[in-house]
Write a protein that holds these residues in place. Structure first.
Motif: not given
Length: 551
Positions: A20-28
């Motif tokens: 898993p990883f965090i897409d900070e731009g889309k907050r998903c």
């Protein structure tokens, strides 16, 4: 192989935590599908070892039960039913199988081969659709529990392995366990960082009018027309907070992971190295620098880091102490052995009347070359020749053997220069008690000069440890055997080679054969002159070669 498989499996299982990883731009929340495929394939390969071990244990249990059941049958039943288990034997067969089967390794292998990480990752990416708090606790619990069977399997297998492997390999193995623990803890830290931020998202969505719609945007790959409210999440889950400002959410020890950006980085080597460094750093200082929040799971994780670091440190120090004690004991044993051999060498030099000036010189050589006396071989002559240099070896050969060679009847007329050449070619040997030096009817390929010990000759096969003239009784079950000749210090055997090697002799390729057995009655030390070396001496001194052969 089981230890290696467990270690590899524990090394590979943390790969699932980096998926898993965090897409900070889309907050998903995103999923690294390439890493998922790689981790799944590698984990499946390691599981094959456990499956094979499980099958082998079951096969051994069945085989042992079959042998015991079959052993109870009469000869008639074995002839007519050699491979069948009768109906009335099924229950006894099952009882024997259950009794002899090693359950602990079997159950441990079954739990180790269970695809726990694969299932947990699937649960992790689906759990927000049915709430978040309770499934998260279940995932965290089983993620930790899954390592217990593998660790226990390593303990079972390595306890037997450490009895056979050498100390340096054991030390490397212990150090590798420390590195492995850092890798696992770093991976958990990364995964819990992801969990921590998604927990903040869920708590923030509880304040929305439509929480379900708010949470539906959490999964990057989920088809949904709703767009995440970035401003709302920045307000409730902001990680870039000024130094003196109050944090909207307590991230605790996971803030570093989120601020550094590795939680949103798809580049696996970067995530792996940074997380490993975090785990190694905090494991080494027992987690004393960790500033936790009030979260229960976070504090339990920090406590686990401290306890793991402490246990590994104690285990490593304990092994180092054991290694130091063992090395000290070995050094003391070697020192005593060297001292004993030094005393034996002094006694040997005294018995052989070595000149005083040479004794002092030899003692200095021994003192400078103690490592050559560490061997287990109890042979003063050979040990001494391993220590002294070439010129001293030459002196000892001449001093010990010139007189012996001059007393040989065939060499009474030989020039001293030839005898010195023969001495130069001598090699020190040591024979144990009852060792047969020359079997009967075998070629005599060397001439033996005895410095210490007793040699007996027999016309028939000798019986061990007979004294000269002693015969075996008829009740002993062996043929009578009597020593025909005894050779002690200064004795020579194999004089036939002198005649064989003479220039005037023909048929030089055929070595003389022994017509008797030559056996050591005690431990024998001496020198040997090989047939080939004797031929070289004769070829170099044809003009001076003269044997005392009667008319």
């Amino acid at each position: 192989m089981i230890v290696i498989s467990c270690v590899i499996a524990i090394s590979l299982d943390p790969l699932f935590l980096y998926i898993p990883f965090i897409d900070e731009g889309k907050r998903c929340l995103g999923m690294d599908k390439r890493l998922w495929d790689v981790a799944l394939i590698l984990r499946s390969l390691t599981d094959i070892t456990f499956v094979v071990d499980i099958g082998y244990q079951i096969y051994e249990g069945l085989n042992q039960a079959y042998k015991e059941i079959n052993g109870r049958k009469s000869d008639w039943q074995k002839d007519w039913q050699p491979t069948l288990i009768r109906r009335d034997e099924i229950i006894p067969f099952a009882k024997i199988f259950a009794r002899d089967l090693t359950w602990r390794p079997l159950v441990t292998d079954l739990l180790s081969a269970f695809p726990m990480p694969q299932l947990l990752m699937k649960v992790f990416f689906k759990m927000w659709w049915s709430g978040y708090s309770e499934p998260r606790k279940v995932v965290n619990f089983f993620l930790l529990i899954q390592y217990l069977p593998r660790i226990y399997r390593i303990i079972l297998a390595s306890s037997e392995l450490t009895r056979t492997i050498r100390i340096p390999i054991k030390a490397i193995f212990n150090f590798f366990l420390y590195i492995l623990a850092s890798h696992v803890i770093g991976a958990f830290w990364y995964f819990y960082s992801i969990e921590r931020e998604t927990l903040c998202w869920h708590q923030a969505c509880q304040n929305q009018i439509d929480p379900e719609r708010c949470m539906s945007t959490f999964y990057c790959d989920h088809d949904n027309s709703a767009q995440p409210n970035i401003t709302f999440f920045d307000e409730h889950c902001n990680i870039d907070v000024p130094y003196n400002a109050t944090e909207p959410f307590k991230y605790g020890i996971f803030l570093d992971s989120l601020k550094s950006g590795i939680a949103g980085n798809k580049h696996f080597p970067t995530k792996l190295c940074y997380s490993f460094w975090w785990g190694l750093r905090n494991l080494s200082n027992f987690g004393t620098n960790l500033a936790t929040s009030s979260s229960l799971w976070e504090n339990l994780f920090a406590i686990q880091i401290s306890i793991t670091g402490l246990l590994l440190f104690v285990y490593l120090i304990g092994n180092v102490q054991t290694f130091i004690q063992m090395r000290t004991t070995q050094s003391e044993e070697i020192r005593k052995k060297i001292e004993f051999k030094k005393e034996a060498t002094d006694m040997w030099m005294e018995k052989n009347a070595i000149p005083d000036d040479k004794r002092k010189e030899i003692r200095k050589m021994i003192k400078r070359s103690d490592r050559h006396l560490e061997g287990d071989k109890d042979a003063v002559l050979e040990n001494l020749f391993n220590v002294v240099p070439g010129y001293m070896q030459k002196f000892l050969k001449h001093f010990l053997c010139m007189k012996i060679l001059k007393e040989v009847d065939l060499l009474q007329l030989m020039d001293d220069s030839v005898l010195k050449m023969m001495c130069d070619c001598l090699k020190p040997v040591t024979y144990a008690v009852d060792h047969i030096i020359f079997p009967k009817e075998h070629p005599i390929d060397r001439m033996l000069l005895i410095i210490k010990g007793t040699v007996l000759t027999y016309s028939i096969t000798p019986i061990p440890s007979l004294t000269p003239g002693e015969e075996t009784t008829k009740d002993s079950g062996a043929a009578p055997s009597m020593a025909t000749k005894q050779l002690g210090k200064g004795g020579v055997y194999g004089e036939e080679l002198l005649t064989w090697a003479s220039p005037e002799k023909t048929g030089i390729d055929n070595l003389p054969t022994s017509n008797e057995y030559v056996k050591c009655h005690t431990k024998v030390e001496g020198f040997v002159l090989s047939a080939q070396d004797l031929l070289k001496v004769v070829s170099k001194s044809k003009q001076l070669w003269k044997l005392n052969i009667g008319p």
